[in-house]
Design a protein around this motif. Structure first.
Motif, mmCIF file in Angstrom:
data_model
loop_
_atom_site.group_PDB
_atom_site.id
_atom_site.type_symbol
_atom_site.label_atom_id
_atom_site.label_comp_id
_atom_site.label_asym_id
_atom_site.label_seq_id
_atom_site.Cartn_x
_atom_site.Cartn_y
_atom_site.Cartn_z
ATOM 1 N N LEU A 38 46.238 66.334 -7.437
ATOM 2 C CA LEU A 38 47.661 66.664 -7.323
ATOM 3 C C LEU A 38 48.486 65.426 -6.988
ATOM 4 O O LEU A 38 49.601 65.260 -7.484
ATOM 5 C CB LEU A 38 47.866 67.745 -6.257
ATOM 6 C CG LEU A 38 47.365 69.146 -6.637
ATOM 7 C CD1 LEU A 38 47.509 70.102 -5.452
ATOM 8 C CD2 LEU A 38 48.113 69.684 -7.852
ATOM 9 N N THR A 39 47.931 64.546 -6.160
ATOM 10 C CA THR A 39 48.608 63.281 -5.871
ATOM 11 C C THR A 39 48.768 62.465 -7.144
ATOM 12 O O THR A 39 49.831 61.877 -7.407
ATOM 13 C CB THR A 39 47.812 62.475 -4.831
ATOM 14 O OG1 THR A 39 47.755 63.211 -3.609
ATOM 15 C CG2 THR A 39 48.469 61.121 -4.576
ATOM 16 N N PHE A 40 47.715 62.435 -7.964
ATOM 17 C CA PHE A 40 47.766 61.711 -9.235
ATOM 18 C C PHE A 40 48.812 62.327 -10.166
ATOM 19 O O PHE A 40 49.578 61.603 -10.819
ATOM 20 C CB PHE A 40 46.385 61.721 -9.894
ATOM 21 C CG PHE A 40 46.358 61.130 -11.271
ATOM 22 C CD1 PHE A 40 46.488 59.765 -11.454
ATOM 23 C CD2 PHE A 40 46.199 61.940 -12.396
ATOM 24 C CE1 PHE A 40 46.468 59.208 -12.733
ATOM 25 C CE2 PHE A 40 46.179 61.390 -13.670
ATOM 26 C CZ PHE A 40 46.311 60.025 -13.838
ATOM 27 N N GLU A 89 41.046 68.902 -5.129
ATOM 28 C CA GLU A 89 42.343 69.187 -5.738
ATOM 29 C C GLU A 89 43.453 68.312 -5.175
ATOM 30 O O GLU A 89 44.381 67.931 -5.900
ATOM 31 C CB GLU A 89 42.689 70.666 -5.544
ATOM 32 C CG GLU A 89 43.917 71.092 -6.335
ATOM 33 C CD GLU A 89 44.223 72.562 -6.180
ATOM 34 O OE1 GLU A 89 44.584 73.204 -7.181
ATOM 35 O OE2 GLU A 89 44.118 73.073 -5.043
ATOM 36 N N ALA A 90 43.371 67.983 -3.888
ATOM 37 C CA ALA A 90 44.437 67.187 -3.279
ATOM 38 C C ALA A 90 44.597 65.851 -3.990
ATOM 39 O O ALA A 90 45.719 65.394 -4.245
ATOM 40 C CB ALA A 90 44.154 66.975 -1.793
ATOM 41 N N ASP A 91 43.471 65.218 -4.341
ATOM 42 C CA ASP A 91 43.544 63.918 -5.007
ATOM 43 C C ASP A 91 44.158 64.029 -6.395
ATOM 44 O O ASP A 91 44.958 63.181 -6.802
ATOM 45 C CB ASP A 91 42.148 63.300 -5.109
ATOM 46 C CG ASP A 91 41.621 62.831 -3.765
ATOM 47 O OD1 ASP A 91 42.428 62.669 -2.832
ATOM 48 O OD2 ASP A 91 40.395 62.634 -3.644
ATOM 49 N N GLN A 118 56.338 61.112 -11.944
ATOM 50 C CA GLN A 118 57.377 60.146 -11.596
ATOM 51 C C GLN A 118 57.514 59.093 -12.684
ATOM 52 O O GLN A 118 58.621 58.652 -13.004
ATOM 53 C CB GLN A 118 57.046 59.477 -10.257
ATOM 54 C CG GLN A 118 57.153 60.413 -9.062
ATOM 55 C CD GLN A 118 56.718 59.755 -7.763
ATOM 56 O OE1 GLN A 118 56.571 58.527 -7.701
ATOM 57 N NE2 GLN A 118 56.513 60.551 -6.729
ATOM 58 N N GLN A 168 36.226 61.360 -3.152
ATOM 59 C CA GLN A 168 37.090 61.555 -1.996
ATOM 60 C C GLN A 168 37.025 60.317 -1.103
ATOM 61 O O GLN A 168 35.947 59.787 -0.836
ATOM 62 C CB GLN A 168 36.653 62.795 -1.212
ATOM 63 C CG GLN A 168 36.802 64.086 -2.009
ATOM 64 C CD GLN A 168 36.566 65.312 -1.157
ATOM 65 O OE1 GLN A 168 37.187 65.481 -0.106
ATOM 66 N NE2 GLN A 168 35.683 66.189 -1.600
ATOM 67 N N GLU A 169 38.172 59.874 -0.654
ATOM 68 C CA GLU A 169 38.250 58.633 0.123
ATOM 69 C C GLU A 169 37.395 58.693 1.392
ATOM 70 O O GLU A 169 36.721 57.733 1.746
ATOM 71 C CB GLU A 169 39.702 58.322 0.475
ATOM 72 C CG GLU A 169 40.538 57.870 -0.716
ATOM 73 C CD GLU A 169 41.925 57.421 -0.300
ATOM 74 O OE1 GLU A 169 42.162 57.296 0.929
ATOM 75 O OE2 GLU A 169 42.761 57.203 -1.183
ATOM 76 N N ASP A 225 51.505 63.954 -9.366
ATOM 77 C CA ASP A 225 52.839 63.583 -8.875
ATOM 78 C C ASP A 225 53.211 62.178 -9.329
ATOM 79 O O ASP A 225 54.365 61.920 -9.724
ATOM 80 C CB ASP A 225 52.879 63.664 -7.346
ATOM 81 C CG ASP A 225 52.890 65.090 -6.834
ATOM 82 O OD1 ASP A 225 53.205 65.996 -7.626
ATOM 83 O OD2 ASP A 225 52.569 65.296 -5.642
ATOM 84 N N GLN A 226 52.246 61.265 -9.287
ATOM 85 C CA GLN A 226 52.513 59.895 -9.723
ATOM 86 C C GLN A 226 52.830 59.851 -11.212
ATOM 87 O O GLN A 226 53.754 59.159 -11.648
ATOM 88 C CB GLN A 226 51.303 59.017 -9.410
ATOM 89 C CG GLN A 226 51.053 58.810 -7.924
ATOM 90 C CD GLN A 226 49.764 58.070 -7.636
ATOM 91 O OE1 GLN A 226 48.927 57.882 -8.518
ATOM 92 N NE2 GLN A 226 49.594 57.632 -6.403
#
Length: 246
Positions: A82-84, A78-80, A90, A128-129, A86-87
């Motif tokens: 959510l980062t996407f 989910e973290a990845d 913007q 995941q990175e 946000d981008q």
């Protein structure tokens, strides 16, 4: 230790790691539907709009010969995603009007990509990175030119690189070839198994891509592939269970 992994370890330590080295699985010519059934246990995250439709972007990828395709980004935590999101917000403020993160399974996104539509749907997997870095540390040549070739799967293997089955415990002595989406989960299982079986010093964690394993499953005829199971990141599973999704 994470709750899902605890349940797994109860089975592993109850029956122990099978001592017989088994050749690298090269599947019982499983059908595509049988493979997708195994994928149905793997949750993935996508972005949905206010109407519940998956958010995609239409592009003409160079050198693919397909013309316009609609890209659906598929995330494994989910973290990845959510980062996407946000981008995207913007760049496109209107997306704030109801966009959300959706949880589906790996089989569903594959079936979506197979549906006929005016603009073909192409899946872009975002591993995941940390796990991708761990895969490349294990194999400097890891990866390829398809999205699923960048998704690592981790498995226990013997000194010759053959995958090892893990006992599920119980009276029937069933064992499975476990493919972990999380390197941390694979390491935890390996550590616990070696503590219980100190002689297993040659057992290590190896890596294979989702694309390579899937291709073998669909084209080979070794019955071992019937016993493959995919184990999602236990942190992701615990998080989803905490969401109380219907």
């Amino acid at each position: 230790m994470k709750s899902m992994l605890n349940r797994l370890l109860c089975g592993l330590l109850g029956g122990g790691l099978l001592s017989v080295a088994v050749a690298t699985p090269q599947a019982v010519a499983l059908s595509e539907n049988e493979l997708l059934e195994k994928f149905s246990a793997v949750p993935v995250f996508v972005v949905a709009d206010a109407s519940g439709d998956y958010v995609t972007s239409v592009v003409d990828l160079p050198n693919d010969g397909e013309g316009n395709v609609s890209l659906l980004r598929v995330f494994f935590n989910e973290a990845d995603v959510l980062t996407f999101v946000d981008q995207v917000r913007q760049e496109e403020p209107q997306f704030n009007q109801g966009g959300a993160v959706g949880v589906i399974d790996l089989a569903t996104v594959h079936r979506l990509a197979q549906e006929e539509r005016d603009v073909p749907l192409k899946l872009i997997f975002i591993p995941q990175e940390d796990d991708l870095a761990a895969a490349r540390a294990l194999d400097s040549n890891f990866g390829g030119n398809t999205a699923s070739s960048l998704v690592p799967l981790f498995a226990l293997q013997d000194g010759s690189g053959n995958y090892l089955p893990l006992s599920l415990g119980g009276d029937n002595g069933e064992s499975m070839f476990s493919m972990f989406f999380s390197k941390q989960d694979a390491d935890s299982v390996l550590n616990s198994v070696q503590q219980s079986n100190p002689d297993l010093t040659q057992v290590t964690v190896g890596v294979v891509s989702l694309a390579a394993l899937s291709g073998n499953v669909l084209s080979s005829d070794d019955e071992a592939f019937e016993r493959i199971r995919f184990l999602p990141d236990s942190e992701v599973i615990n998080h989803i269970q905490g969401l109380n999704l219907e």
